[in-house]
Motif scaffolding. Structure first.
Motif, PDB file in Angstrom:
ATOM      1  N   ARG A 167      62.405  35.693 -50.638  1.00 11.55           N
ATOM      2  CA  ARG A 167      63.572  34.864 -50.887  1.00 11.55           C
ATOM      3  C   ARG A 167      63.198  33.395 -51.023  1.00 11.55           C
ATOM      4  O   ARG A 167      62.267  32.941 -50.354  1.00 11.55           O
ATOM      5  CB  ARG A 167      64.575  35.038 -49.738  1.00 11.55           C
ATOM      6  N   PRO A 168      63.943  32.688 -51.831  1.00 13.53           N
ATOM      7  CA  PRO A 168      65.067  33.169 -52.650  1.00 13.53           C
ATOM      8  C   PRO A 168      64.628  33.621 -54.027  1.00 13.53           C
ATOM      9  O   PRO A 168      63.725  33.060 -54.633  1.00 13.53           O
ATOM     10  CB  PRO A 168      65.943  31.918 -52.766  1.00 13.53           C
ATOM     11  N   GLY A 169      65.249  34.693 -54.520  1.00 15.10           N
ATOM     12  CA  GLY A 169      65.203  35.059 -55.925  1.00 15.10           C
ATOM     13  C   GLY A 169      64.062  35.910 -56.422  1.00 15.10           C
ATOM     14  O   GLY A 169      64.054  36.279 -57.592  1.00 15.10           O
ATOM     15  N   LYS A 170      63.068  36.255 -55.575  1.00 17.52           N
ATOM     16  CA  LYS A 170      61.906  36.973 -56.086  1.00 17.52           C
ATOM     17  C   LYS A 170      61.899  38.414 -55.586  1.00 17.52           C
ATOM     18  O   LYS A 170      62.128  38.673 -54.404  1.00 17.52           O
ATOM     19  CB  LYS A 170      60.620  36.257 -55.682  1.00 17.52           C
ATOM     20  N   MET A 171      61.589  39.333 -56.500  1.00 15.24           N
ATOM     21  CA  MET A 171      61.635  40.751 -56.165  1.00 15.24           C
ATOM     22  C   MET A 171      60.763  41.518 -57.153  1.00 15.24           C
ATOM     23  O   MET A 171      60.570  41.096 -58.299  1.00 15.24           O
ATOM     24  CB  MET A 171      63.073  41.256 -56.209  1.00 15.24           C
ATOM     25  N   ARG A 172      60.236  42.649 -56.700  1.00 23.60           N
ATOM     26  CA  ARG A 172      59.432  43.494 -57.593  1.00 23.60           C
ATOM     27  C   ARG A 172      59.601  44.954 -57.173  1.00 23.60           C
ATOM     28  O   ARG A 172      59.493  45.290 -55.987  1.00 23.60           O
ATOM     29  CB  ARG A 172      57.952  43.119 -57.520  1.00 23.60           C
TER      30      ARG A 172
ATOM     31  N   ASP B 153      61.508  36.625 -60.871  1.00 16.90           N
ATOM     32  CA  ASP B 153      60.656  35.485 -60.525  1.00 16.90           C
ATOM     33  C   ASP B 153      61.408  34.313 -59.926  1.00 16.90           C
ATOM     34  O   ASP B 153      60.866  33.223 -59.774  1.00 16.90           O
ATOM     35  CB  ASP B 153      59.882  35.019 -61.765  1.00 16.90           C
ATOM     36  N   GLY B 154      62.654  34.512 -59.568  1.00 20.30           N
ATOM     37  CA  GLY B 154      63.457  33.443 -59.002  1.00 20.30           C
ATOM     38  C   GLY B 154      64.524  32.946 -59.950  1.00 20.30           C
ATOM     39  O   GLY B 154      65.502  32.329 -59.526  1.00 20.30           O
TER      40      GLY B 154
ATOM     41  N   VAL C 210      55.369  37.238 -60.933  1.00 18.17           N
ATOM     42  CA  VAL C 210      55.106  36.435 -62.126  1.00 18.17           C
ATOM     43  C   VAL C 210      55.542  37.220 -63.362  1.00 18.17           C
ATOM     44  O   VAL C 210      55.143  38.376 -63.554  1.00 18.17           O
ATOM     45  CB  VAL C 210      53.611  36.069 -62.225  1.00 18.17           C
ATOM     46  N   ILE C 211      56.368  36.596 -64.190  1.00 17.71           N
ATOM     47  CA  ILE C 211      56.797  37.184 -65.469  1.00 17.71           C
ATOM     48  C   ILE C 211      56.061  36.470 -66.597  1.00 17.71           C
ATOM     49  O   ILE C 211      56.098  35.234 -66.678  1.00 17.71           O
ATOM     50  CB  ILE C 211      58.316  37.051 -65.667  1.00 17.71           C
ATOM     51  N   ASP C 212      55.393  37.219 -67.417  1.00 20.79           N
ATOM     52  CA  ASP C 212      54.741  36.663 -68.614  1.00 20.79           C
ATOM     53  C   ASP C 212      55.730  36.760 -69.770  1.00 20.79           C
ATOM     54  O   ASP C 212      55.880  37.821 -70.380  1.00 20.79           O
ATOM     55  CB  ASP C 212      53.441  37.423 -68.898  1.00 20.79           C
TER      56      ASP C 212
END
Length: 263
Positions: A128-133, A147-148, A256-258
C-alpha cells in the motif's frame, strides 16, 4: 575402792570430701624426633636423599564458585485474547475495516475459481498504497499488476496487455491507503455464519457498470478468507486466500508495469 569404767564405743565419721579441685595431670613430654641420617656418614645421607622421589607439586584445587541465584526464564508473552463474537453488525464491519487498515504489505497464496469453473493458483503481493500483483502458476499465462496508478492485465499466450485505472477495478479495497467499506461502496447487507462474516457491497464505479462484491472475513482468525466478485456482465469469480504474511516486504520489481512492452 575404785570402780572400773566401762569401755565406751567410739563413733567414727567418714572423711569429708576435699573442697579443693584435684590438680590437673601434667602433660607428658615426648622426646624430640630423631634427626634423619643420625649415625650415617655425610656421603650416605646425600645418596639417600638423591634416591628419594621428588614430592609432587601441590595441586591447586579450584573451589566451587558460590551458587548464583537461579535465573528465572523470561516470561513468554501472553497470548492475544481471542475476540468474542461481535454484538452488532456494525461492530463486525468495524473489525473488517480494522484488519484492512492494519497492514501496509501482504503476501500469500490464492486459489481462484473462474466463471467457467477453471481453477487457478498463484501468489498475491500487496504494497500500500496502490500496488498489487497476482502471479499465476503454470499453465496459466496471465498476470495482473498494479503499480500505484494503473492495473495491467497481461496474457503471454495471446500477447496482449490491457491497462485500466485502479479506480475502475473492484479490487481497490485491497490497496487503498485507508479503507472504509461504508464510504467505498454501498453495503448491501451483512451476515454471520459461525465465525465467518460476509459483507456484500455494490461498487458502481467499476468499468462497465456495477460490480457486486462479497467479502468473507474469519472473525476467529481475524483474517480475510475469500472474496467473490460478480462483474457487470454477471460473471462470477471467487478468490480464496491462505498463508498470509503481513511482515515481509515484497520485492518492488513485482509492481513494475512496462507500458512499452511488446509481448
Amino acid at each position: 575402792m575404785s570402780v572400773p569404767l566401762a569401755a565406751q564405743p567410739i563413733e567414727i565419721q567418714p572423711p569429708k570430701p576435699a573442697l579443693t579441685k584435684p590438680a590437673a595431670p601434667r602433660p607428658i613430654r615426648l622426646p624430640p624426633p630423631r634427626p634423619e641420617g643420625l649415625g650415617l656418614s655425610r656421603m650416605a645421607v646425600a645418596e639417600a636423599t638423591a634416591a628419594q622421589p621428588a614430592s609432587p607439586a601441590p595441586v591447586a584445587v579450584a573451589t566451587a564458585a558460590p551458587a548464583r541465584e537461579a535465573v528465572q526464564p523470561a516470561a513468554s508473552p501472553a497470548p492475544k485474547a481471542k475476540l468474542g463474537p461481535p454484538a452488532t453488525q456494525e461492530e463486525a464491519i468495524d473489525r473488517l475495516n480494522t484488519w484492512l487498515n492494519s497492514f501496509t504489505t501482504l503476501q500469500g497464496n490464492f486459489i481462484q475459481f473462474a466463471a467457467n469453473g477453471r481453477r487457478l493458483e498463484g501468489r498475491i503481493y500487496i504494497q500500500r498504497p496502490g500496488k498489487m500483483r497476482f502471479e499465476y502458476e503454470p499453465p496459466a499465462t496471465v498476470e495482473v499488476i498494479a503499480d500505484g496508478t494503473s492495473v495491467a492485465v497481461r496474457d503471454k499466450r495471446l500477447a496482449t496487455q490491457d491497462i485500466y485505472s485502479i479506480g475502475q477495478t473492484p479490487l481497490k479495497f485491497l490497496v487503498r491507503e485507508r479503507m472504509d467499506l461504508a464510504r467505498e461502496g454501498t453495503i448491501a447487507g451483512a451476515s454471520i455464519d459461525g465465525d465467518i462474516l460476509s459483507v456484500r457491497l455494490e461498487d458502481r464505479s467499476t468499468l462497465g457498470g456495477t460490480s457486486k462484491i462479497t467479502l468473507k472475513f474469519d472473525l476467529a482468525a481475524n483474517e480475510l478468507r475469500q472474496w467473490v466478485v460478480i462483474d457487470p456482465q454477471g460473471y462470477e469469480t471467487s478468490i480464496s486466500l491462505y498463508n498470509l504474511d503481513t511482515r515481509r516486504r515484497p520485492d518492488p520489481k513485482n509492481f513494475v508495469i512496462d507500458y512499452q512492452r511488446t509481448l
